[in-house]
Motif scaffolding. Sequence first.
Motif, PDB file in Angstrom:
ATOM      1  N   GLN A  17       0.841  -1.196   0.000  1.00 33.38           N
ATOM      2  CA  GLN A  17       0.000   0.000   0.000  1.00 33.38           C
ATOM      3  C   GLN A  17       0.875   1.244   0.000  1.00 33.38           C
ATOM      4  O   GLN A  17       2.072   1.172   0.294  1.00 33.38           O
ATOM      5  CB  GLN A  17      -0.973   0.003   1.188  1.00 33.38           C
ATOM      6  CG  GLN A  17      -0.319   0.158   2.555  1.00 33.38           C
ATOM      7  CD  GLN A  17      -1.362   0.266   3.680  1.00 33.38           C
ATOM      8  OE1 GLN A  17      -2.344  -0.458   3.707  1.00 33.38           O
ATOM      9  NE2 GLN A  17      -1.128   1.186   4.607  1.00 33.38           N
ATOM     10  N   ALA A  18       0.277   2.391  -0.327  1.00 33.82           N
ATOM     11  CA  ALA A  18       1.044   3.634  -0.380  1.00 33.82           C
ATOM     12  C   ALA A  18       1.533   3.984   1.017  1.00 33.82           C
ATOM     13  O   ALA A  18       0.802   3.792   1.991  1.00 33.82           O
ATOM     14  CB  ALA A  18       0.165   4.752  -0.922  1.00 33.82           C
ATOM     15  N   PRO A  19       2.763   4.492   1.157  1.00 34.94           N
ATOM     16  CA  PRO A  19       3.234   4.916   2.478  1.00 34.94           C
ATOM     17  C   PRO A  19       2.391   6.087   2.975  1.00 34.94           C
ATOM     18  O   PRO A  19       1.795   6.797   2.169  1.00 34.94           O
ATOM     19  CB  PRO A  19       4.677   5.358   2.233  1.00 34.94           C
ATOM     20  CG  PRO A  19       5.005   5.012   0.833  1.00 34.94           C
ATOM     21  CD  PRO A  19       3.735   4.745   0.102  1.00 34.94           C
ATOM     22  N   PRO A  20       2.327   6.292   4.303  1.00 34.56           N
ATOM     23  CA  PRO A  20       1.576   7.440   4.814  1.00 34.56           C
ATOM     24  C   PRO A  20       2.224   8.744   4.356  1.00 34.56           C
ATOM     25  O   PRO A  20       3.392   8.771   3.985  1.00 34.56           O
ATOM     26  CB  PRO A  20       1.669   7.281   6.333  1.00 34.56           C
ATOM     27  CG  PRO A  20       2.824   6.375   6.574  1.00 34.56           C
ATOM     28  CD  PRO A  20       2.975   5.515   5.371  1.00 34.56           C
ATOM     29  N   VAL A  21       1.440   9.820   4.406  1.00 30.17           N
ATOM     30  CA  VAL A  21       1.955  11.137   4.024  1.00 30.17           C
ATOM     31  C   VAL A  21       2.261  11.905   5.304  1.00 30.17           C
ATOM     32  O   VAL A  21       1.405  12.034   6.178  1.00 30.17           O
ATOM     33  CB  VAL A  21       0.910  11.895   3.174  1.00 30.17           C
ATOM     34  CG1 VAL A  21       1.422  13.293   2.832  1.00 30.17           C
ATOM     35  CG2 VAL A  21       0.589  11.101   1.917  1.00 30.17           C
ATOM     36  N   GLY A  22       3.483  12.397   5.426  1.00 31.14           N
ATOM     37  CA  GLY A  22       3.881  13.094   6.641  1.00 31.14           C
ATOM     38  C   GLY A  22       3.483  14.559   6.622  1.00 31.14           C
ATOM     39  O   GLY A  22       3.109  15.109   5.587  1.00 31.14           O
ATOM     40  N   THR A  23       3.544  15.183   7.808  1.00 34.42           N
ATOM     41  CA  THR A  23       3.348  16.625   7.931  1.00 34.42           C
ATOM     42  C   THR A  23       4.555  17.179   8.689  1.00 34.42           C
ATOM     43  O   THR A  23       5.385  16.410   9.186  1.00 34.42           O
ATOM     44  CB  THR A  23       2.074  16.946   8.734  1.00 34.42           C
ATOM     45  OG1 THR A  23       2.244  16.435  10.069  1.00 34.42           O
ATOM     46  CG2 THR A  23       0.848  16.305   8.107  1.00 34.42           C
ATOM     47  N   ALA A  24       4.620  18.509   8.826  1.00 32.53           N
ATOM     48  CA  ALA A  24       5.751  19.113   9.537  1.00 32.53           C
ATOM     49  C   ALA A  24       5.789  18.637  10.988  1.00 32.53           C
ATOM     50  O   ALA A  24       6.857  18.363  11.534  1.00 32.53           O
ATOM     51  CB  ALA A  24       5.643  20.632   9.479  1.00 32.53           C
ATOM     52  N   ASP A  25       4.615  18.521  11.619  1.00 41.58           N
ATOM     53  CA  ASP A  25       4.558  18.115  13.030  1.00 41.58           C
ATOM     54  C   ASP A  25       4.613  16.605  13.212  1.00 41.58           C
ATOM     55  O   ASP A  25       4.940  16.121  14.292  1.00 41.58           O
ATOM     56  CB  ASP A  25       3.254  18.614  13.675  1.00 41.58           C
ATOM     57  CG  ASP A  25       3.237  20.121  13.791  1.00 41.58           C
ATOM     58  OD1 ASP A  25       4.335  20.719  13.754  1.00 41.58           O
ATOM     59  OD2 ASP A  25       2.139  20.689  13.898  1.00 41.58           O
ATOM     60  N   ALA A  26       4.236  15.890  12.176  1.00 40.24           N
ATOM     61  CA  ALA A  26       4.173  14.428  12.274  1.00 40.24           C
ATOM     62  C   ALA A  26       4.746  13.811  11.003  1.00 40.24           C
ATOM     63  O   ALA A  26       4.013  13.388  10.115  1.00 40.24           O
ATOM     64  CB  ALA A  26       2.727  13.975  12.498  1.00 40.24           C
TER      65      ALA A  26
END
Length: 325
Positions: A17-26
Amino acid sequence: MRALRLEAPGQMRIVEQAPPVGTADAPVQRVLSAALCRTDARMWQCGHRDLILPRVLGHELCVLGEDGHRYAVWPGVSCGRCPACHSGVENLCLGVEVLGFHRDGGMAQWVQVPRESLIPVPSEVPDVVACLAEPLACGINALNQARVEAGERVLIHGAGPVGLLLALAVQARGAEPLVCETAADKAALSARFRTLSGVVLTLEAPGDGWDVAINATSAPPALSAGLQRLRPGGRYVVFSGLRQEAEIDLGAAFNGIHYRQLQVVGAYGCTRSGIADAVALLGRYPDAAEALVEAVIPLEDSPLALRRVAEGGVLRFVVRPDGLG
Ligand SMILES: [Zn+2]
Ligand SMILES: [Zn+2]
């Protein structure tokens, strides 16, 4: 990426499956190790109160940060604004979401984790031990709820990895643990751990007069036995949930609490500071903790391993999602 995904109770598989998408905080982190526990097995068998499907399992994990350092993970994502969050008991945040329950967890090559949930791992703690920080932190939370102090005698029912980690935490604070286990084959699994840690186990009835008793098994008799064996004024921690078919003589239990002025507290999950305390403790006992690892396995073997966890009679399987190489 590859991941162990639970599609529905009884239905799990390794998926691409596609890897998760990160954010600046996470940001997204590479998973170094993730352990399978009985909660995962129970989710596979019959679901869980907090489980949202389909879900990548894994709430006991160690990751490699973008900075090249290793981190143990507090698996919760809390709101940060409520009274529980403000008073350092973020495991009680009403809005808490947990990796492997509400959000995708660590049985995958990548996982998204809030920066504030990353706890640095010192060099003396190997990857496969660092992922045990979460269950150990849950035990530390139980000891904190009962305010266990040095010199106190603590009775623990259940010699699974969590009961044994709990005993290690009791010992580390200068108190005296005794692990009580009724199944000889299960007790035998921890021989090496006990040699390395000095934790004592008994198959016999453990006598009376305990300052604190804790259940690390879902078997209902452990709860009654623990309450009965406390000294007057002793403290009991309901640490493990009970099997749903549990039948307990509530009248006898409550009268015991009343007449003998016992204190009963619950403990569920752990906090960020608990993970930090657990990592420090693993640094003191890395070899004993590693003796709780049944086997280190690649992700592909995790469905089979989870079946064995469900059957019981094994220690912790630790998964390396990127393979063993
Ligand atoms: Zn667990
Ligand atoms: Zn909160």
